[in-house]
Design an enzyme around this catalytic site. Sequence first.
Site, PDB file in Angstrom:
ATOM      1  N   ASP A  47      -4.714  -1.237   9.036  1.00 31.38           N
ATOM      2  CA  ASP A  47      -4.224   0.458   8.852  1.00 31.38           C
ATOM      3  C   ASP A  47      -2.830   0.847   9.336  1.00 31.38           C
ATOM      4  O   ASP A  47      -2.214   0.251  10.560  1.00 31.38           O
ATOM      5  CB  ASP A  47      -5.191   1.001   9.799  1.00 31.38           C
ATOM      6  N   ASP A 155     -11.089   0.937   1.876  1.00 33.96           N
ATOM      7  CA  ASP A 155     -11.320   1.865   2.863  1.00 33.96           C
ATOM      8  C   ASP A 155     -11.478   3.290   2.451  1.00 33.96           C
ATOM      9  O   ASP A 155     -12.266   4.047   3.526  1.00 33.96           O
ATOM     10  CB  ASP A 155     -10.592   1.399   4.392  1.00 33.96           C
ATOM     11  N   HIS A 412      -4.660   5.976   4.631  1.00 30.74           N
ATOM     12  CA  HIS A 412      -5.896   6.744   4.747  1.00 30.74           C
ATOM     13  C   HIS A 412      -6.451   7.342   6.103  1.00 30.74           C
ATOM     14  O   HIS A 412      -7.483   7.946   6.194  1.00 30.74           O
ATOM     15  CB  HIS A 412      -7.103   6.001   4.054  1.00 30.74           C
TER      16      HIS A 412
END
Length: 929
Positions: A47, A155, A412
């Site tokens: 991430d 994801d 995201h």
Amino acid sequence: MRLLGPALLGVLFGAALGAAATCGYQSCPVTKPDMLNVHLIPHTHDDVGWLKTVDQYFFGDSVIPQLLADPSKRFIYVEVTFFARWWGLQTESMRQAVRQLVDEGRLEFVNGGWCMNDEAAVHYSAVIDQMTLGLHFLQETFGECGRPRVAWHIDPFGHSREQASLFAQMGYDGFFLGRIDYQDKLQRETLREMEQLWRGSGSLSPPVADLFTGVLPNGYNPPMALCWDQICSDNPIVDDDSEENNVESIVAYFLGTATAQVRASVMGHAKNYRTNHIVMTMGSDFQYENALLWYKNLDKLIKHVNAKQVSGSHVNVLYSTPSCYLWELNKANISWTVKYDDFFPYADGPHQFWTGYFTSRPALKRYERLSNNFLQVCNQLEALTGTQANTGPYGNANSSVLRQAMGVAQHHDAVSGTAKQHVTNDYAKQLSAGWDACQDCHESLLSQVIPVSSFTRAVRHHRGDAINELVFQASAPPLGYRTYSISRLAGRDPARFKVLKMLRDQPGTEHLSWSIENQHLRVLFDPRTGLLKQIENLDKNISLPVSQNFFWYNASTGNAVNEQASGAYIFRPNTSEPFLIAKGANLNHVKTEVVQEVYQNFSDWCSQVVRLYAGQPYVELEWTVGPIPIRDGLGKEIISRFETNLQTDGIFYTDSNGREILERRRNYRTTWNLSQTEPVAGNYYPVNSRIYIKDQKVQLTVLTDRSQGGSSIFDGSLELMVHRRLLHDDARGVGEPLLEPGDYHNGLVVRGRHLILLDTAESSAEQHRLWAQQEYMAPQLVLAPGGGPPYHPDQDNLKEYTALNHALPSNVHLLTLAQREPNSILIRLEHQFERGESVNGSMPAVINLQNLFSSFNVISLQEMSLAANQKREEMKRLIWQSSEGASSGAAEEQPSPASLDPTQITLQPMEIRTFLAQIQHQARSRRGV
Ligand SMILES: *[C@@H]1O[C@H](CO)[C@@H](O)[C@H](O)[C@H]1NC(C)=O
Ligand SMILES: *[C@@H]1O[C@H](CO)[C@@H](O)[C@H](O)[C@H]1NC(C)=O
Ligand SMILES: *[C@@H]1O[C@H](CO)[C@@H](O)[C@H](O)[C@H]1NC(C)=O
Ligand SMILES: *[C@@H]1O[C@H](CO)[C@@H](O)[C@H](O)[C@H]1NC(C)=O
Ligand SMILES: *[C@@H]1O[C@H](CO)[C@@H](O)[C@H](O)[C@H]1NC(C)=O
Ligand SMILES: *[C@@H]1O[C@H](CO)[C@@H](O)[C@H](O)[C@H]1NC(C)=O
Ligand SMILES: [Zn+2]
């Protein structure tokens, strides 16, 4: 743990030299046609926030030696922002070793954007930019072998149709997803529709926007009990002759897991999947920092599972990659069903709808959108001036800082609003630094000074003390600027008009005008409540009763039925009925020649200005919400709801990432029989730029200035969630309640705009497209202290400049104008209308690119894929057979004509065409008006 130092890597690389490089599908491992092939995919999901920076996370140091030591091993890498930073720190020998691995397909890039972007809160233009940025890095660094074949969004919390369309146009052969609605997934497993062709556009001719799309069996995680990262606690495989030897049990378990997906009747074919290939993602969040652990166990697994083949096992395990798996599916040459809708909303349980993040962190969502706008301006200035001209009337513009910050912001957990507060602050800080690097660029009637509203004064506290604001109508020519000089006039009293105060239900105010109007519209208010009552389109003789008010949903904190609380990701109201913030509003009223406004005060934390500018065909609703009170111990999710008498039959419409429109139907999903368990949250959809309802004749459209969640909970109504403040974490990883502190640590105040359009159902499309476009590409306002002579009405005070020699057709938008290298410019032109949407707008458009720009000459033009990492004529995507027959599979890929005529570029509805132009800057000239 480091196994090999850089020096040793150099030696290994030296030894490998000479072997012919093969990447792409040619480098895929050999599989066994008569067996069930299990493709193990070593991967990590990183991430993009600051939580793990390159300082803390070095997958490469650990993975590369493993790959170098064994040619059968594979690894994929996804997020280029991490990779680029890591790459920047490597020695030349390490870089050579990595290049070799990429050339041999052993290290493969998938997706390849700057980040793995969100799909609910993003605008297509920012998605294209962030993918272009990442793919450009890979192309520059690794050439053709660095070009990802496969898109990988394992994801993001729901998937937009526009994303599929964009990926298809970027040249990807396939797309893999990790999260889809749990009911949807169950049905797909049963029907063996985990893999399909997704038709991403209703306008582009198939197969241009068709994309093979696969749903992974277990999100992006390994099968249970088979996680062998240092951060996992599953038992490693012990295969020596110690007492702990567990080979038999793990192999038996693995065969069970794999063959649980195999039908007894069709041996070798997976139960939930259609070929004799299945995939297992061996990795998860931030794994492979110690790759030896993973690979050591996978080596043993492969060895011992495959050893069973001699005694009749039909399972063949191998190291693989998503593209090698995809290649096998393609070779199977079977026909796939076609999907036309999208994957929103996403739920992972009956009370777990991930529809809160459509709105979470509304201020960041707005800042991201503004930053996108500013990046385009910055790009354009850089492109128009060229590198040699960093000063002058345009000032300095370095777009790269903002481009990267925007790339990060698409992640995201970023624009989605699902990062921790301090991570969110960092995203905003990065954007702000990007603005600074661009800030030096300059741009810059009938006017009116009006008092700054008490609402504004309340919001800004002590940050400014202006008591009046100047309102005038400004416009800028396309790809240009117009300068307005502002100076104070002596002896003119700005407040020459009356501000009417109207308290609702006050006797004696009946005679006051409870309406505002301009040439096109009239807006009526209800004197009893102070609420919007009716909107009239004077041009079309339409009047629609519309009431609008603010409500709050009481956030669930979990209950006996299900412990799920509303949080940053998930929206779960305590009841379906929202509460009124106030029954009505007190009004102030300002009428001038330029603008007519009604200020509605609902409460000390909720207000709105309803505004009609002279000549504008929309009603502007500027809402101010916050700090949302929480002293009562209740989390609140604030909506603006419009109610009309339109017969909408459960149907409403939302845009997909600001581009094509999708029809939504309450309590309904296109591809499965929905069991609706959340009558509000389960009907929320992302709204990136617009939402509308209509009947046979009339359409009511609301344009937004940022991404928000929206719905139509009952017929004739529309609602948008504008703000949320919550007291509980929703247990999806962020680990914090969504409690934005704001500048004064008493809760965030958010201001935004909804533009309301009322038109006939058939002519609405044109209006809402154009105004939505305006809304996200508004001219930038740049203020500079003036030193010029005082204003004189006769003087030419208006200075303007446009970089276009002639206007583009009204249905065409210059999506990108950005410098790639000195004298090389990236140009994207887009057709703004869908097929059949508008009589005039949906016509094909023809553009002469040769002489479009006044500040440079186009020397040569090369058409590219959408992300500009491949020549258009070299794009050869895999061909898939579809259940729709020839329309998708065997159809040609529409190669661009052999010789491109820059004087005649044709755009079909919804088409985006991307060009790299070699240019020559002209001596700068200015055109005054
Ligand atoms: C794929 O199948 C179709 C018929 O379903 C056939 O016409 C075509 O030749 C096959 N292609 C290959 C490469 O086997
Ligand atoms: C733009 O800024 C980046 C980051 O500060 C810097 O590396 C780059 O050299 C700058 N580019 C130009 C053209 O000044
Ligand atoms: C406007 O509409 C009203 C009612 O719908 C109708 O009575 C009236 O004649 C119309 N006026 C014009 C000018 O079309
Ligand atoms: C709001 O929801 C909370 C938590 O679910 C509940 O305890 C409370 O009674 C509700 N309050 C109202 C006014 O509905
Ligand atoms: C809403 O609050 C009430 C009162 O506390 C509670 O009984 C009920 O279970 C809550 N419902 C949800 C969905 O949170
Ligand atoms: C709005 O009304 C509230 C009372 O509901 C009051 O406290 C507040 O001062 C008003 N705000 C303005 C700007 O008039
Ligand atoms: Zn993630």
